[in-house]
Design a protein around this motif. Structure first.
Motif, mmCIF file in Angstrom:
data_model
loop_
_atom_site.group_PDB
_atom_site.id
_atom_site.type_symbol
_atom_site.label_atom_id
_atom_site.label_comp_id
_atom_site.label_asym_id
_atom_site.label_seq_id
_atom_site.Cartn_x
_atom_site.Cartn_y
_atom_site.Cartn_z
ATOM 1 N N ASP A 4 7.523 8.019 -0.788
ATOM 2 C CA ASP A 4 7.837 9.179 -1.537
ATOM 3 C C ASP A 4 8.939 10.058 -0.620
ATOM 4 O O ASP A 4 9.506 10.843 -1.011
ATOM 5 C CB ASP A 4 6.852 9.861 -2.223
ATOM 6 N N ARG A 5 8.515 9.884 0.709
ATOM 7 C CA ARG A 5 9.206 10.693 1.610
ATOM 8 C C ARG A 5 9.075 10.268 3.208
ATOM 9 O O ARG A 5 7.801 9.353 3.285
ATOM 10 C CB ARG A 5 8.577 12.174 1.705
ATOM 11 N N LEU A 6 9.723 10.293 3.847
ATOM 12 C CA LEU A 6 9.531 10.069 5.257
ATOM 13 C C LEU A 6 8.415 10.750 6.022
ATOM 14 O O LEU A 6 8.382 11.872 6.021
ATOM 15 C CB LEU A 6 10.926 10.097 6.197
ATOM 16 N N PRO A 7 7.576 9.938 6.586
ATOM 17 C CA PRO A 7 6.397 10.620 7.218
ATOM 18 C C PRO A 7 6.835 11.148 8.800
ATOM 19 O O PRO A 7 6.322 10.622 9.666
ATOM 20 C CB PRO A 7 5.431 9.535 7.346
ATOM 21 N N LEU A 8 7.611 12.169 8.775
ATOM 22 C CA LEU A 8 8.009 12.647 9.932
ATOM 23 C C LEU A 8 7.322 14.203 10.308
ATOM 24 O O LEU A 8 7.460 14.926 9.431
ATOM 25 C CB LEU A 8 9.703 12.996 9.893
ATOM 26 N N ALA A 9 6.768 13.997 11.239
ATOM 27 C CA ALA A 9 5.948 15.335 11.595
ATOM 28 C C ALA A 9 6.665 16.222 12.312
ATOM 29 O O ALA A 9 7.890 15.912 12.828
ATOM 30 C CB ALA A 9 4.937 15.076 12.701
ATOM 31 N N THR A 10 6.307 17.687 11.841
ATOM 32 C CA THR A 10 7.210 18.786 12.472
ATOM 33 C C THR A 10 6.817 18.962 13.973
ATOM 34 O O THR A 10 5.633 18.982 14.317
ATOM 35 C CB THR A 10 6.878 19.891 11.762
ATOM 36 N N PRO A 11 7.582 19.211 14.965
ATOM 37 C CA PRO A 11 6.988 19.408 16.380
ATOM 38 C C PRO A 11 6.259 20.551 16.591
ATOM 39 O O PRO A 11 6.773 21.498 16.119
ATOM 40 C CB PRO A 11 8.682 18.987 17.053
#
Length: 203
Positions: free
Chosen positions: A79-86
């Motif tokens: 559903d979305r890219l699993p990209l963490a906020t730094p």
């Protein structure tokens, strides 16, 4: 962790669910640029999306990225890219840029996904391991788009399939050049994806 049949069913359901969606926009993701050099991603009949592709549809956002759901690197629809906020003070997080206006995508906007199928095969350099989803091939806007887990490859070098990067390819001929697993090895694994993508030309 879910067992293999459950993971495979969930994977196939996400691929199948692309069918019928209307494409409204596209963006690519990559790690943050650390220098002044321009990002190189457009290679005419293929694009280097690196971390993944964000598809804006009439039913919300979908993403195609690389994962290790099946042991080795492959592509997966989420559903979305699993990209963490730094965290504060950490290196910059991933960057995104829109590509909807690019000629390879502009003519497809407003089109409906008419087929979606996964291509399974052995990752490069991993003999004897189970097949992984090396690519997802969709038909949208009157033509194919391949989302492939692969390295971009330096000039004059081959491309490794089953890598932790995403390459987007816009013709079956270009996909065929990437390696034997993509030469007609289209194996739908669910009843929804009943129509196989056309076999690619033999070499």
């Amino acid at each position: 962790m879910p067992d293999e049949p459950t993971r495979r069913d969930a994977f196939e359901h996400a691929v199948d669910a692309l069918v019928g969606l209307r494409l409204l926009g596209v963006a690519y993701w990559d790690v943050a640029a650390l220098g002044p050099e321009p990002r190189t991603w457009d290679h005419e009949d293929w694009h280097h999306a690196v971390l993944g592709v964000e598809l804006v549809t009439d039913a919300g956002t979908r993403a195609v990225t690389w994962t290790r759901t099946f042991g080795c690197y492959g592509v997966e629809v989420l559903d979305r890219l699993p990209l963490a906020t730094p965290a504060p003070g950490a290196d910059p997080g991933p960057e995104t840029w829109p590509v909807s206006a690019h000629p390879r995508w502009a003519g497809r906007l407003g089109g409906t996904v008419t087929s979606a199928v996964a291509v399974w095969g052995p990752p490069a350099g991993e003999p004897g391991v189970d097949d992984v989803p090396l690519a997802v091939r969709v038909e949208v806007g009157g033509g194919p788009v391949w989302f492939i887990a692969a390295t971009s490859g330096a000039a004059g070098e081959g491309v490794d399939l089953g890598a932790d990067e995403v390459v987007v390819v816009f013709t079956d001929e270009a996909a065929r050049r990437l390696g034997p697993p993509l030469r007609g090895a289209v194996r739908p694994r669910s009843s929804v994806a009943a129509t196989e993508a056309p076999a690619l030309p033999a070499t």
